[in-house]
Design a protein around this motif. Structure first.
Motif, mmCIF file in Angstrom:
data_model
loop_
_atom_site.group_PDB
_atom_site.id
_atom_site.type_symbol
_atom_site.label_atom_id
_atom_site.label_comp_id
_atom_site.label_asym_id
_atom_site.label_seq_id
_atom_site.Cartn_x
_atom_site.Cartn_y
_atom_site.Cartn_z
ATOM 1 N N THR A 71 62.334 5.428 63.194
ATOM 2 C CA THR A 71 62.068 4.866 64.567
ATOM 3 C C THR A 71 60.856 4.226 64.451
ATOM 4 O O THR A 71 60.607 2.926 64.995
ATOM 5 N N THR A 72 59.805 4.580 63.569
ATOM 6 C CA THR A 72 58.488 4.012 63.408
ATOM 7 C C THR A 72 58.141 3.047 62.321
ATOM 8 O O THR A 72 56.952 2.561 62.035
ATOM 9 N N GLN A 73 59.123 3.104 61.526
ATOM 10 C CA GLN A 73 58.926 2.377 60.228
ATOM 11 C C GLN A 73 58.280 0.758 60.492
ATOM 12 O O GLN A 73 58.847 0.221 61.205
ATOM 13 N N VAL A 74 57.400 0.534 59.631
ATOM 14 C CA VAL A 74 56.852 -0.870 59.865
ATOM 15 C C VAL A 74 57.494 -1.718 58.849
ATOM 16 O O VAL A 74 57.000 -2.054 57.688
ATOM 17 N N THR A 75 58.576 -2.224 59.287
ATOM 18 C CA THR A 75 59.649 -2.832 58.474
ATOM 19 C C THR A 75 59.158 -4.243 58.043
ATOM 20 O O THR A 75 59.493 -4.661 56.946
ATOM 21 N N GLU A 76 58.283 -4.827 58.878
ATOM 22 C CA GLU A 76 57.826 -6.200 58.600
ATOM 23 C C GLU A 76 56.767 -6.193 57.469
ATOM 24 O O GLU A 76 56.398 -7.206 56.909
ATOM 25 N N GLN A 77 56.201 -4.925 57.051
ATOM 26 C CA GLN A 77 55.276 -4.895 56.095
ATOM 27 C C GLN A 77 55.931 -4.124 54.768
ATOM 28 O O GLN A 77 55.353 -3.799 53.880
ATOM 29 N N GLY A 78 57.200 -3.452 54.912
ATOM 30 C CA GLY A 78 57.903 -2.803 54.182
ATOM 31 C C GLY A 78 57.542 -1.522 53.776
ATOM 32 O O GLY A 78 57.403 -0.846 52.973
ATOM 33 N N SER A 79 56.943 -1.041 55.035
ATOM 34 C CA SER A 79 55.876 0.395 54.829
ATOM 35 C C SER A 79 56.716 1.484 55.479
ATOM 36 O O SER A 79 57.920 1.266 56.312
ATOM 37 N N GLY A 80 56.260 2.715 55.389
ATOM 38 C CA GLY A 80 57.134 3.719 56.016
ATOM 39 C C GLY A 80 56.668 3.925 57.441
ATOM 40 O O GLY A 80 56.543 2.954 58.211
ATOM 41 N N ALA A 81 56.387 5.336 57.970
ATOM 42 C CA ALA A 81 56.237 5.593 59.314
ATOM 43 C C ALA A 81 54.847 4.980 59.772
ATOM 44 O O ALA A 81 53.789 5.068 58.954
ATOM 45 N N ALA A 82 54.802 4.615 60.861
ATOM 46 C CA ALA A 82 53.407 4.165 61.699
ATOM 47 C C ALA A 82 52.490 5.365 61.414
ATOM 48 O O ALA A 82 52.734 6.233 61.253
ATOM 49 N N LEU A 83 51.293 4.998 61.388
ATOM 50 C CA LEU A 83 50.212 5.750 60.992
ATOM 51 C C LEU A 83 49.175 5.523 62.112
ATOM 52 O O LEU A 83 48.882 4.162 62.535
ATOM 53 N N PHE A 84 48.185 6.191 62.392
ATOM 54 C CA PHE A 84 47.124 6.174 63.575
ATOM 55 C C PHE A 84 46.131 5.453 62.815
ATOM 56 O O PHE A 84 45.556 5.807 61.626
ATOM 57 N N GLY A 85 45.500 4.265 63.302
ATOM 58 C CA GLY A 85 44.214 3.875 62.827
ATOM 59 C C GLY A 85 44.161 3.412 61.440
ATOM 60 O O GLY A 85 43.116 3.257 60.639
ATOM 61 N N TYR A 86 45.381 2.806 60.774
ATOM 62 C CA TYR A 86 45.441 2.385 59.641
ATOM 63 C C TYR A 86 46.162 0.942 59.188
ATOM 64 O O TYR A 86 46.988 1.125 58.542
ATOM 65 N N SER A 87 45.537 0.156 59.747
ATOM 66 C CA SER A 87 45.722 -1.071 59.379
ATOM 67 C C SER A 87 47.003 -1.771 59.651
ATOM 68 O O SER A 87 48.099 -1.056 60.123
ATOM 69 N N ARG A 88 47.405 -3.347 59.338
ATOM 70 C CA ARG A 88 48.548 -3.641 59.621
ATOM 71 C C ARG A 88 49.694 -3.257 58.670
ATOM 72 O O ARG A 88 50.873 -3.146 59.218
ATOM 73 N N LEU A 89 49.403 -2.697 57.540
ATOM 74 C CA LEU A 89 50.340 -2.074 56.793
ATOM 75 C C LEU A 89 51.108 -0.925 57.603
ATOM 76 O O LEU A 89 52.187 -0.672 56.919
ATOM 77 N N TYR A 90 50.198 -0.169 58.246
ATOM 78 C CA TYR A 90 51.178 0.841 59.087
ATOM 79 C C TYR A 90 51.027 0.981 60.522
ATOM 80 O O TYR A 90 50.939 1.723 61.067
ATOM 81 N N GLY A 91 51.264 -0.429 61.021
ATOM 82 C CA GLY A 91 51.504 -0.698 62.443
ATOM 83 C C GLY A 91 50.370 -1.065 63.238
ATOM 84 O O GLY A 91 50.469 -1.345 64.396
ATOM 85 N N SER A 92 49.118 -1.109 62.802
ATOM 86 C CA SER A 92 47.951 -1.377 63.583
ATOM 87 C C SER A 92 48.005 -0.496 65.111
ATOM 88 O O SER A 92 47.419 -1.111 65.973
ATOM 89 N N VAL A 93 48.221 0.754 64.934
ATOM 90 C CA VAL A 93 48.141 1.669 65.896
ATOM 91 C C VAL A 93 46.738 1.992 66.245
ATOM 92 O O VAL A 93 46.111 2.460 65.247
ATOM 93 N N PRO A 94 46.047 1.873 67.334
ATOM 94 C CA PRO A 94 44.913 2.379 67.551
ATOM 95 C C PRO A 94 44.561 3.944 67.138
ATOM 96 O O PRO A 94 45.536 4.749 67.480
ATOM 97 N N GLY A 95 43.426 4.118 66.363
ATOM 98 C CA GLY A 95 43.119 5.620 65.789
ATOM 99 C C GLY A 95 42.404 6.579 66.597
ATOM 100 O O GLY A 95 42.228 6.093 67.750
ATOM 101 N N GLY A 96 42.141 7.474 65.960
ATOM 102 C CA GLY A 96 41.592 8.731 66.707
ATOM 103 C C GLY A 96 40.197 9.000 66.516
ATOM 104 O O GLY A 96 39.734 10.003 67.077
ATOM 105 N N GLN A 97 39.390 8.038 66.094
ATOM 106 C CA GLN A 97 37.968 8.256 65.729
ATOM 107 C C GLN A 97 37.469 7.666 67.206
ATOM 108 O O GLN A 97 36.770 6.615 67.301
ATOM 109 N N ALA A 98 37.535 8.132 68.197
ATOM 110 C CA ALA A 98 37.353 7.563 69.695
ATOM 111 C C ALA A 98 37.481 8.922 70.799
ATOM 112 O O ALA A 98 37.663 10.018 70.319
ATOM 113 N N GLU A 99 37.024 8.541 72.062
ATOM 114 C CA GLU A 99 37.012 9.594 72.934
ATOM 115 C C GLU A 99 38.295 9.856 73.421
ATOM 116 O O GLU A 99 38.548 10.914 73.768
ATOM 117 N N TYR A 100 39.380 8.903 73.301
ATOM 118 C CA TYR A 100 40.670 9.016 73.880
ATOM 119 C C TYR A 100 41.704 8.428 72.945
ATOM 120 O O TYR A 100 41.225 7.444 72.203
#
Length: 395
Positions: A106-135
């Motif tokens: 469901t969350t595979q980053v197919t445009e990069q040929g990568s596996g599941a999306a990750l928090f805070g870990y670059s375009r390779l894994y979906g550019s999802v905002p990460g957790g070194q934050a207040e919220y």
């Protein structure tokens, strides 16, 4: 809110960014109480710049308190204390149902040929905002978050987000025979836990690291430690009847010391324009393979090497003749966090703290000190082994 953002190579800063909001019915919003700097965050800091965008929010080891949930989230309520796995998984696709949450379809980053999306870990894994934050906005919160009691220090639970299940998977993938010998290369946070897990499971554990403070920490848990030097392969063999350990966990990965050619390639790629740099890493990327080469030389014939350290190269030269001749099994992969939680939770919840979750963090600092701690952690200064950031704490 305040968040740690990527601004360029070796340049991160705490900035004001928009508060996250519920976007999907399966989302939740978490107020972060603790969030850690991971060794793989240093890859963003140093090597993977071509896949980063200015102002990306970093971080994938958070925990905190549920503030708000989407309409489809029935397993969480505001006020719950939760740890957030670093991989974002749905829980119901074929991969998730087979314990491969890091490959979630469901969350595979197919445009990069990568596996599941990750928090805070670059375009390779979906550019999802990460957790070194207040919220943090947590997608698929109807499956991912791990509810933990409101008792105990954050550090008792925090490492369920990544490094503890990563170490557990690394040891399990190492296929150590009953009563066998496990060598762990690298005593950073994952290596520390891998070594402790090996001892807990009844193995003889030999561990290698160049940093005295890391070796001293591991010794507290019954680990036999060796300094990393030019003779370490021979010393590991001598310690195992000349045969070599049954299994090796490589907890170092792509930024190992002792590979100057690949180190130069890292520097060169990181200086290219982003589009060209991304292409170069995807077609000609090299890793520093010193740790993996050590593992191949060290493991006994018929043994297993488990890679827990992150590798990202596409053109890495491997000694296939040696791998074949020694009949070595090579296992690896991004950790499937949720697969291992039921195995690990009783140990984390044990008041005796058998894996030493409260004996790992060497630095606990407010979020606004994150930039200096990235530098300290990368340079292995001030006895730094694990950094925990505390959003909301006064500086």
């Amino acid at each position: 809110m305040k968040a740690l953002t990527w601004q360029g190579k070796r340049n991160v800063s705490v900035e004001d960014v928009p508060d996250p909001i519920i976007q999907e019915p399966t989302d939740a919003i978490i107020r972060i109480t603790s969030t850690a700097i991971c060794g793989s965050d240093l890859h963003l800091y140093e090597v993977l710049g071509p896949f980063m965008d200015k102002d990306d929010v970093i971080g994938h080891e958070p925990m905190g308190i549920v503030e708000e949930v989407g309409s489809a989230v029935t397993n969480l309520s505001p006020g719950d204390r939760v740890v957030i796995p670093f991989n974002i998984a749905c829980g119901h696709c074929w991969m998730c149902e087979h314990g491969l949450q890091s490959q979630c379809e469901t969350t595979q980053v197919t445009e990069q040929g990568s596996g599941a999306a990750l928090f805070g870990y670059s375009r390779l894994y979906g550019s999802v905002p990460g957790g070194q934050a207040e919220y943090l906005r947590v997608p698929h919160a109807d499956y991912g978050p791990i509810k933990v009691p409101h008792t105990g220090e954050d550090e008792q639970w925090l490492y369920l987000s990544d490094i503890l299940p990563t170490a557990w998977q690394g040891v399990k993938y190492a296929q150590v025979p009953e009563g066998g010998t496990l060598a762990v290369l690298g005593l950073g946070p994952v290596g520390q836990f891998a070594a402790r897990i090996g001892v807990h499971l009844g193995y003889r554990v030999l561990a290698v690291d160049p940093v005295p403070e890391r070796r001293t920490m591991a010794e507290r848990y019954g680990v036999e430690v060796l300094e990393q030097d030019k003779d370490v392969v021979e010393r590991l063999r001598l310690a195992t009847d000349g045969r070599g350990p049954d299994s090796v966990v490589d907890a170092v990965g792509m930024e190992a010391h002792g590979s100057p050619g690949a180190g130069f390639a890292h520097q060169a790629v990181s200086m290219l324009p982003d589009a060209i740099g991304r292409m170069a890493m995807k077609t000609a990327g090299l890793d520093r393979l010193h740790a993996l080469q050590t593992a191949i030389k060290t493991v006994r014939r018929g043994g297993t090497i488990s890679l827990s350290g992150v590798y990202g190269g596409t053109a890495d030269p491997l000694p296939m003749l040696t791998l074949f001749d020694k009949q070595i099994s090579l296992t690896m992969g991004q950790c499937n966090v949720k697969r291992w939680i039921d195995d690990i939770m009783p140990l984390v919840d044990d008041p005796s703290d058998p894996l030493g979750t409260l004996d790992l963090a060497t630095h606990q600092v407010p979020l606004d000190r994150a930039p200096e701690m990235y530098d300290t952690f990368q340079k292995k200064q001030d006895g730094c082994i694990k950094v925990v950031l505390k959003p909301g704490s006064p500086s």
